[in-house]
Structure formats: C-alpha cells, structure tokens
Design a protein around this motif. Structure first.
Motif, PDB file in Angstrom:
ATOM      1  N   ARG A 168       0.862  -1.145   0.060  1.00 49.58           N
ATOM      2  CA  ARG A 168       0.217   0.235   0.090  1.00 49.58           C
ATOM      3  C   ARG A 168       0.931   1.071  -0.160  1.00 49.58           C
ATOM      4  N   TYR A 169       1.868   1.251   0.662  1.00 50.48           N
ATOM      5  CA  TYR A 169       2.914   2.192   0.812  1.00 50.48           C
ATOM      6  C   TYR A 169       4.300   1.735   0.550  1.00 50.48           C
ATOM      7  N   PRO A 170       5.103   2.695  -0.024  1.00 52.05           N
ATOM      8  CA  PRO A 170       6.496   2.239  -0.140  1.00 52.05           C
ATOM      9  C   PRO A 170       7.247   2.011   1.078  1.00 52.05           C
ATOM     10  N   SER A 171       8.048   0.929   1.071  1.00 49.95           N
ATOM     11  CA  SER A 171       8.579   0.217   2.281  1.00 49.95           C
ATOM     12  C   SER A 171       9.981  -0.339   1.936  1.00 49.95           C
ATOM     13  N   ARG A 172      11.000  -0.022   2.858  1.00 49.79           N
ATOM     14  CA  ARG A 172      12.199  -0.692   2.816  1.00 49.79           C
ATOM     15  C   ARG A 172      12.618  -1.588   3.817  1.00 49.79           C
ATOM     16  N   TYR A 173      13.023  -2.608   3.701  1.00 48.80           N
ATOM     17  CA  TYR A 173      13.233  -3.860   4.649  1.00 48.80           C
ATOM     18  C   TYR A 173      14.856  -3.783   4.746  1.00 48.80           C
ATOM     19  N   SER A 174      15.189  -4.008   5.986  1.00 45.71           N
ATOM     20  CA  SER A 174      16.358  -4.517   6.234  1.00 45.71           C
ATOM     21  C   SER A 174      16.496  -5.569   7.252  1.00 45.71           C
ATOM     22  N   PRO A 175      17.780  -6.414   7.214  1.00 41.95           N
ATOM     23  CA  PRO A 175      17.672  -7.639   8.211  1.00 41.95           C
ATOM     24  C   PRO A 175      17.749  -7.530   9.483  1.00 41.95           C
TER      25      PRO A 175
ATOM     26  N   TYR B  28       6.599   6.609  14.889  1.00 37.55           N
ATOM     27  CA  TYR B  28       6.447   7.449  13.805  1.00 37.55           C
ATOM     28  C   TYR B  28       6.246   8.750  14.393  1.00 37.55           C
ATOM     29  N   GLN B  29       6.601   9.831  13.366  1.00 37.14           N
ATOM     30  CA  GLN B  29       6.405  11.313  13.643  1.00 37.14           C
ATOM     31  C   GLN B  29       6.214  12.006  12.380  1.00 37.14           C
ATOM     32  N   PRO B  30       5.214  12.972  12.472  1.00 38.02           N
ATOM     33  CA  PRO B  30       5.020  13.694  11.067  1.00 38.02           C
ATOM     34  C   PRO B  30       6.403  14.600  10.643  1.00 38.02           C
ATOM     35  N   THR B  31       7.172  14.372   9.576  1.00 38.77           N
ATOM     36  CA  THR B  31       8.171  15.073   9.292  1.00 38.77           C
ATOM     37  C   THR B  31       7.919  16.463   9.286  1.00 38.77           C
ATOM     38  N   GLY B  32       8.965  16.891  10.042  1.00 38.59           N
ATOM     39  CA  GLY B  32       8.868  18.591  10.093  1.00 38.59           C
ATOM     40  C   GLY B  32       7.795  18.922  11.150  1.00 38.59           C
ATOM     41  N   GLY B  33       7.131  18.183  11.774  1.00 42.66           N
ATOM     42  CA  GLY B  33       5.962  18.466  12.768  1.00 42.66           C
ATOM     43  C   GLY B  33       6.710  18.878  14.243  1.00 42.66           C
ATOM     44  N   GLN B  34       6.029  19.184  15.307  1.00 42.18           N
ATOM     45  CA  GLN B  34       6.210  19.573  16.244  1.00 42.18           C
ATOM     46  C   GLN B  34       6.062  18.612  17.439  1.00 42.18           C
ATOM     47  N   ASN B  35       5.243  17.738  16.918  1.00 42.24           N
ATOM     48  CA  ASN B  35       4.939  16.642  18.015  1.00 42.24           C
ATOM     49  C   ASN B  35       5.727  15.665  18.200  1.00 42.24           C
ATOM     50  N   GLN B  36       6.054  15.124  19.576  1.00 37.21           N
ATOM     51  CA  GLN B  36       6.772  14.052  20.110  1.00 37.21           C
ATOM     52  C   GLN B  36       6.811  12.778  19.254  1.00 37.21           C
ATOM     53  N   PRO B  37       7.748  12.207  18.921  1.00 37.33           N
ATOM     54  CA  PRO B  37       7.522  10.824  18.064  1.00 37.33           C
ATOM     55  C   PRO B  37       6.696   9.867  18.833  1.00 37.33           C
ATOM     56  N   VAL B  38       5.883   9.043  18.423  1.00 40.09           N
ATOM     57  CA  VAL B  38       5.028   8.208  18.916  1.00 40.09           C
ATOM     58  C   VAL B  38       5.329   6.757  18.947  1.00 40.09           C
TER      59      VAL B  38
ATOM     60  N   GLN C  94       7.430   5.580   4.649  1.00 41.05           N
ATOM     61  CA  GLN C  94       6.962   6.950   4.557  1.00 41.05           C
ATOM     62  C   GLN C  94       5.660   7.046   3.609  1.00 41.05           C
ATOM     63  N   TYR C  95       4.737   7.975   3.861  1.00 37.97           N
ATOM     64  CA  TYR C  95       3.484   8.374   2.963  1.00 37.97           C
ATOM     65  C   TYR C  95       3.085   9.567   3.758  1.00 37.97           C
ATOM     66  N   ALA C  96       2.328  10.266   2.804  1.00 39.87           N
ATOM     67  CA  ALA C  96       1.820  11.667   3.199  1.00 39.87           C
ATOM     68  C   ALA C  96       0.250  11.392   3.246  1.00 39.87           C
ATOM     69  N   LEU C  97      -0.337  12.514   4.280  1.00 38.17           N
ATOM     70  CA  LEU C  97      -1.301  12.417   4.740  1.00 38.17           C
ATOM     71  C   LEU C  97      -1.939  13.858   4.621  1.00 38.17           C
ATOM     72  N   PRO C  98      -3.304  14.200   4.155  1.00 36.94           N
ATOM     73  CA  PRO C  98      -3.523  15.806   4.313  1.00 36.94           C
ATOM     74  C   PRO C  98      -4.040  16.041   5.578  1.00 36.94           C
ATOM     75  N   SER C  99      -3.813  17.323   5.854  1.00 37.89           N
ATOM     76  CA  SER C  99      -3.816  18.136   6.908  1.00 37.89           C
ATOM     77  C   SER C  99      -4.425  19.430   7.021  1.00 37.89           C
ATOM     78  N   PRO C 100      -4.853  20.364   7.837  1.00 36.93           N
ATOM     79  CA  PRO C 100      -5.388  21.665   7.658  1.00 36.93           C
ATOM     80  C   PRO C 100      -4.216  22.383   7.107  1.00 36.93           C
ATOM     81  N   THR C 101      -3.080  22.195   7.474  1.00 36.79           N
ATOM     82  CA  THR C 101      -1.883  23.193   6.987  1.00 36.79           C
ATOM     83  C   THR C 101      -1.185  22.637   5.803  1.00 36.79           C
TER      84      THR C 101
END
Length: 233
Positions: free
Chosen positions: A44-51, A145-155, A86-93
């Motif tokens: 569904r979303y591009p992923s990179r796997y590592s061992p 996970y964390q929105p790239t460039g966002g101010q929220n702490q990682p979840v 990584q994938y993008a989601l719409p937001s008010p900003t």
C-alpha cells in the motif's frame, strides 16, 4: 501448499519408519543464529526492509544410511525484519509526511525435514535441502513514527505480535509458515555445523491486509551447531 507439504512430510516419515531398523540414528541439542528479512511485493505504501538478527534453539535428529542422511529437528526460530515506510496524509496546514520505523520479530516452532548427501570424496562436507513447517508462537511488534517537520513528539508503540486464529478478526501475520531450505554442512565426529538459506512459500500477510498483488515472505539465513549423540545402529 500446506496440504502438499504435509503430505510430503507424512510420506517421508512413513519411509523413515519402514527403514529405521537399518539406519544409524543420532540426536542432540542445536544452537544457532539467524539473519532474516521480508521479501515484499507491491505494498500500500513504499517500504524498505533491512535484516534483523535472531536466535535458533532446539533438538535435532539424524538418520544415516551410508552417505545419505535424513535430518529433522524441533526448533524455536526467530525471524523478522526492520521496516521503514513513508507516506503523506492531508492536514489543515497541508500534507504531512509520516515517517514510520518498524521492527517486527516473529517467533516460530519450526520442523525442518532435510535430505542430506555426504559423499566419501567430499570428506566431512554435506549438501542438504528440504521443506519446513512452522507455527507462530510469539514475537514482538515495535514502531515509532512522527510527522516529518512536525512539532509533535515521536509516537512509540510496543506490543506482543498477534497471529491469525479461528474467529479472530485482526492479526499482524499468518500463524503458519511453510517453505524450503538448502545449504551446506560440515560434520566431524558428533559435531555438525550447518549454514542454510530458507525461502518461505506462505504469504505472511493476514487476509484482512492482503489486497491484489500484496504479499510478503520470510527470507532467512541461519548458521547452526548441533552436537549429535549416537542412539543405536
């Protein structure tokens, strides 16, 4: 595919029992290490796997008829992978780019059945191949996970892995895994050292996730040491 492998294992077991009286049998503990990843088809979303490194422990047995050996074991094997999505989601900003880092560790009870050949001219070397059956019995799912460039702490999230079961609507992975292994062995006296690579045939994705063309499969490299104790001739 699971039915075919079950039939092959039953047929080989029947052959083994009928000729066991003429075979030299030995058994002993096995300890090893694994390095595993996941081979993924379009997601569904591009992923990179590592061992991801893991462990393998259990009890192994070997029947020997001259240069031919039949090898099996009851093992606890760790498999898994690291994944970055990584994938993008719409937001008010505007769009937010989410960066997921996931570590999935699977625990399996695994039964391999290998046919090995160790010709005299090869001295202590042997080649082997055969199917395996495995059942998921544990594991761990971790993600951050964390929105790239966002101010929220990682979840961060960490929880036990969930496998498919009857009347269970959600799961992280299919409970059963099947595939084939091949490799090289070196035996001197009671010590057997084996290096192998395994290709899973069973799609690891649960049914609720698996859309058209979406699948992932275990790929496992293992190095194991077995100490074989003789048990009759």
């Amino acid at each position: 595919m699971l039915r075919i492998l079950t039939f092959l294992c039953a047929a080989l077991a029947s052959l083994l029992l009928s000729t066991a009286a003429r075979a030299q049998f030995s058994y002993g503990p096995r300890l090893g290490a694994t390095l595993t990843t996941l081979s993924s088809r379009p997601e569904r979303y591009p992923s990179r796997y590592s061992p991801l490194a893991g462990a393998q422990v259990g009890l192994a047995g070997q029947w020997q008829w001259g240069a031919v050996r039949l090898q099996t074991a009851m093992l606890y094997t760790q498999k898994g992978a690291r994944q970055r999505t990584q994938y993008a989601l719409p937001s008010p900003t505007g769009e937010l780019l989410y960066d997921y880092r996931i570590r999935t560790r699977f625990g399996y009870l695994e039964v391999p059945l290998h046919l090995a050949v160790a010709p005299v001219w090869a001295r202590y070397l042997q080649v082997f191949a055969g199917p395996y059956l495995a059942m998921g019995v544990g594991g761990q799912f971790e993600q951050e996970y964390q929105p790239t460039g966002g101010q929220n702490q990682p979840v961060r999230e960490a929880r036990p892995l969930e496998y498919t079961a009857f009347m269970k609507s959600y799961a992280d992975a299919q409970r059963y895994d099947t595939g084939i292994s091949a490799g090289l062995g070196y035996q001197t006296g009671p010590v057997l050292l084996q290096a192998q690579y395994s290709w899973a045939w069973q799609n690891n994705r649960p049914a609720w996730y698996s859309g058209p063309g979406t699948a992932r499969y275990h790929r496992t490299a293992a190095l194991a040491l077995t100490y074989l104790l003789p048990r009759g001739t």
